[in-house]
Design a protein around this motif. Structure first.
Motif, mmCIF file in Angstrom:
data_model
loop_
_atom_site.group_PDB
_atom_site.id
_atom_site.type_symbol
_atom_site.label_atom_id
_atom_site.label_comp_id
_atom_site.label_asym_id
_atom_site.label_seq_id
_atom_site.Cartn_x
_atom_site.Cartn_y
_atom_site.Cartn_z
ATOM 1 N N ASN A 14 -31.465 28.753 -18.159
ATOM 2 C CA ASN A 14 -29.851 28.383 -18.345
ATOM 3 C C ASN A 14 -29.077 28.383 -17.468
ATOM 4 N N ARG A 15 -29.586 28.922 -16.260
ATOM 5 C CA ARG A 15 -28.573 28.901 -14.963
ATOM 6 C C ARG A 15 -28.285 27.493 -14.484
ATOM 7 N N LYS A 16 -27.201 27.364 -14.132
ATOM 8 C CA LYS A 16 -26.537 26.008 -13.609
ATOM 9 C C LYS A 16 -25.274 26.406 -12.947
ATOM 10 N N ILE A 17 -24.961 25.277 -11.954
ATOM 11 C CA ILE A 17 -23.746 25.631 -11.095
ATOM 12 C C ILE A 17 -22.692 25.160 -12.033
ATOM 13 N N VAL A 18 -21.534 26.151 -12.247
ATOM 14 C CA VAL A 18 -20.418 25.820 -12.917
ATOM 15 C C VAL A 18 -19.236 26.030 -12.049
ATOM 16 N N ARG A 19 -18.175 24.871 -12.148
ATOM 17 C CA ARG A 19 -17.253 24.754 -11.178
ATOM 18 C C ARG A 19 -15.756 24.839 -12.001
ATOM 19 N N SER A 20 -15.857 25.502 -13.539
ATOM 20 C CA SER A 20 -14.894 25.373 -13.987
ATOM 21 C C SER A 20 -14.648 26.554 -15.020
ATOM 22 N N PRO A 80 -9.402 24.616 -12.506
ATOM 23 C CA PRO A 80 -9.273 25.864 -11.830
ATOM 24 C C PRO A 80 -10.594 26.597 -11.546
ATOM 25 N N TRP A 81 -11.224 26.798 -10.721
ATOM 26 C CA TRP A 81 -12.585 27.524 -10.470
ATOM 27 C C TRP A 81 -12.526 28.821 -9.794
ATOM 28 N N ILE A 82 -12.363 28.656 -8.516
ATOM 29 C CA ILE A 82 -12.413 29.770 -7.642
ATOM 30 C C ILE A 82 -11.377 31.043 -8.156
ATOM 31 N N ALA A 128 -31.371 36.024 -1.610
ATOM 32 C CA ALA A 128 -30.498 36.614 -2.096
ATOM 33 C C ALA A 128 -29.351 35.914 -3.163
ATOM 34 N N MET A 129 -29.094 34.740 -2.947
ATOM 35 C CA MET A 129 -28.205 33.795 -3.584
ATOM 36 C C MET A 129 -28.660 33.809 -5.022
ATOM 37 N N MET A 130 -29.837 33.524 -4.961
ATOM 38 C CA MET A 130 -30.690 33.284 -6.374
ATOM 39 C C MET A 130 -30.502 34.613 -7.080
ATOM 40 N N GLY A 144 -21.184 29.629 -9.493
ATOM 41 C CA GLY A 144 -21.263 28.484 -8.570
ATOM 42 C C GLY A 144 -21.281 28.956 -7.369
ATOM 43 N N PHE A 145 -21.571 27.900 -6.369
ATOM 44 C CA PHE A 145 -21.919 28.188 -4.939
ATOM 45 C C PHE A 145 -20.799 27.320 -4.140
ATOM 46 N N MET A 146 -20.345 28.001 -3.151
ATOM 47 C CA MET A 146 -19.492 27.280 -2.134
ATOM 48 C C MET A 146 -19.684 27.327 -0.869
ATOM 49 N N GLY A 147 -19.932 26.424 -0.199
ATOM 50 C CA GLY A 147 -20.242 26.667 1.288
ATOM 51 C C GLY A 147 -19.048 26.660 2.199
ATOM 52 N N LEU A 148 -18.884 26.858 3.443
ATOM 53 C CA LEU A 148 -17.690 27.152 4.208
ATOM 54 C C LEU A 148 -17.264 25.802 5.070
ATOM 55 N N HIS A 149 -18.125 24.524 4.625
ATOM 56 C CA HIS A 149 -18.304 23.577 5.828
ATOM 57 C C HIS A 149 -16.934 22.949 5.624
ATOM 58 N N ASN A 150 -16.035 23.085 4.538
ATOM 59 C CA ASN A 150 -14.725 22.472 4.403
ATOM 60 C C ASN A 150 -13.623 23.692 4.675
ATOM 61 N N PRO A 182 -22.304 18.631 -20.673
ATOM 62 C CA PRO A 182 -23.758 18.373 -20.647
ATOM 63 C C PRO A 182 -24.160 18.375 -19.254
ATOM 64 N N LYS A 183 -25.254 18.814 -18.873
ATOM 65 C CA LYS A 183 -25.707 18.823 -17.574
ATOM 66 C C LYS A 183 -25.838 17.607 -16.741
ATOM 67 N N SER A 184 -25.028 17.344 -15.735
ATOM 68 C CA SER A 184 -24.707 16.238 -14.978
ATOM 69 C C SER A 184 -25.949 15.620 -14.218
HETATM 70 C C1 LIG Z 1 -27.341 25.843 -0.329
HETATM 71 C C2 LIG Z 1 -26.521 25.239 -1.314
HETATM 72 C C3 LIG Z 1 -25.044 24.705 -0.947
HETATM 73 C C4 LIG Z 1 -24.263 24.300 -1.907
HETATM 74 N N1 LIG Z 1 -22.806 24.008 -1.691
HETATM 75 C C5 LIG Z 1 -21.720 23.675 -2.558
HETATM 76 C C6 LIG Z 1 -20.648 23.386 -2.195
HETATM 77 O O1 LIG Z 1 -20.129 23.735 -1.089
HETATM 78 N N2 LIG Z 1 -19.745 23.256 -3.242
HETATM 79 C C7 LIG Z 1 -20.207 22.899 -4.439
HETATM 80 O O2 LIG Z 1 -19.110 22.649 -5.287
HETATM 81 N N3 LIG Z 1 -21.310 23.136 -4.882
HETATM 82 C C8 LIG Z 1 -22.423 23.540 -3.989
HETATM 83 N N4 LIG Z 1 -23.720 23.478 -4.146
HETATM 84 C C9 LIG Z 1 -23.976 23.245 -5.677
HETATM 85 C C10 LIG Z 1 -24.911 21.809 -5.605
HETATM 86 O O3 LIG Z 1 -24.063 20.913 -5.262
HETATM 87 C C11 LIG Z 1 -25.430 21.701 -7.050
HETATM 88 O O4 LIG Z 1 -24.460 21.787 -8.010
HETATM 89 C C12 LIG Z 1 -26.634 22.087 -7.768
HETATM 90 O O5 LIG Z 1 -27.787 21.937 -6.628
HETATM 91 C C13 LIG Z 1 -27.076 21.892 -8.987
HETATM 92 O O6 LIG Z 1 -28.066 22.677 -9.805
HETATM 93 P P1 LIG Z 1 -27.848 23.262 -11.291
HETATM 94 O O7 LIG Z 1 -27.173 22.305 -12.110
HETATM 95 O O8 LIG Z 1 -29.365 23.083 -11.378
HETATM 96 O O9 LIG Z 1 -27.617 24.542 -10.723
HETATM 97 C C14 LIG Z 1 -24.393 24.084 -3.450
HETATM 98 C C15 LIG Z 1 -25.773 24.524 -3.760
HETATM 99 C C16 LIG Z 1 -26.773 24.996 -2.783
HETATM 100 C C17 LIG Z 1 -28.240 25.615 -3.397
#
Ligand SMILES: Cc1cc2nc3c(=O)[nH]c(=O)nc-3n(C[C@H](O)[C@H](O)[C@H](O)COP(=O)(O)O)c2cc1C
Length: 201
Positions: A14-20, A80-82, A128-130, A144-150, A182-184
């Motif tokens: 069920n886990r997936k990255i959600v940005r909203s 909005p997300w964060i 740890a993230m997982m 969701g996950f957000m890197g700090l590259h930007n 739906p899952k992109s």
């Molecule tokens: C190490 C890592 C870095 C990521 N960085 C970002 C990010 O900066 N911004 C973002 O919106 N998503 C980020 N993501 C999320 C991925 O772009 C993507 O949504 C994810 O791999 C989709 O997988 P899922 O649908 O199975 O969860 C990151 C994921 C990982 C694991």
């Protein structure tokens, strides 16, 4: 536990990255063990160089969303997300903990941690993230996950008092999904990721 999946399998599935996220009132007491179980990870040499900052305070969450320029995205029509997160978790790396550990006597024969072909602090941080994402899934929250590259790293260090010699690996957001999309990834081409017995194309 449907489809014969075990509990862990269902969390993983069920886990997936959600940005909203919806703006919700959430009882944060249910999240008080997330941080301690997030860092319940193996670390190379038991260096324990992975730490976590949990942020529940709404004003701090708002400030962080500003540092990550959320407004730029909402002005483009994105949700909005964060700022709607109920909590944020920063995984932070203390690389020096690894070098210190690997300079101890019992590691005299080990490869110098400065020369590792795989920098294990990133491996441990990913674990740890997982953990964090699965613990949130268990609380029926999306992550969701957000890197700090930007993002201006220094501004985040300053806001959260993070020492300069720590590296912020990234931020995990926790929230209630706005709407079920739906899952992109279904649009993506299938990729072979599992190999049986030997690597195969
Ligand atoms: C190490 C890592 C870095 C990521 N960085 C970002 C990010 O900066 N911004 C973002 O919106 N998503 C980020 N993501 C999320 C991925 O772009 C993507 O949504 C994810 O791999 C989709 O997988 P899922 O649908 O199975 O969860 C990151 C994921 C990982 C694991």
């Amino acid at each position: 536990m449907n489809n014969g999946d075990s509990y862990l399998e269902s969390l993983l599935s069920n886990r997936k990255i959600v940005r909203s996220y919806k703006k919700v009132n959430f009882d944060k007491k249910t999240l008080n063990k997330i941080a301690s179980y997030t860092i319940k990870i193996p670390t190379a040499g038991f260096s324990r160089g992975i730490e976590i900052i949990q942020v529940f305070n709404e004003n701090t969450i708002k400030d962080i969303s500003n540092l990550f320029n959320e407004r730029k995205y909402t002005e483009q029509g994105k949700d909005p997300w964060i700022s709607h997160s109920v909590a944020l978790f920063f995984i932070i790396l203390n690389e020096n903990a690894y070098h210190k550990r690997y300079s101890e006597d019992d590691k005299a024969k080990a490869i110098n941690s400065n020369d590792w072909d795989v920098p294990y602090w990133f491996v441990d941080a990913g674990a740890a993230m997982m953990n964090c994402m699965l613990l949130l899934e268990e609380q029926e929250l999306s992550s969701g996950f957000m890197g700090l590259h930007n993002t201006n790293r220094k501004s985040v260090h300053n806001l959260l008092d993070i020492p300069e010699d720590y590296l912020i690996m990234g931020m995990i957001t926790a929230g209630v999904e706005n709407e079920v999309n739906p899952k992109s990834s279904s649009k993506l081409q299938k990729k072979k990721l599992i190999h049986n017995e030997k690597f195969s194309k």
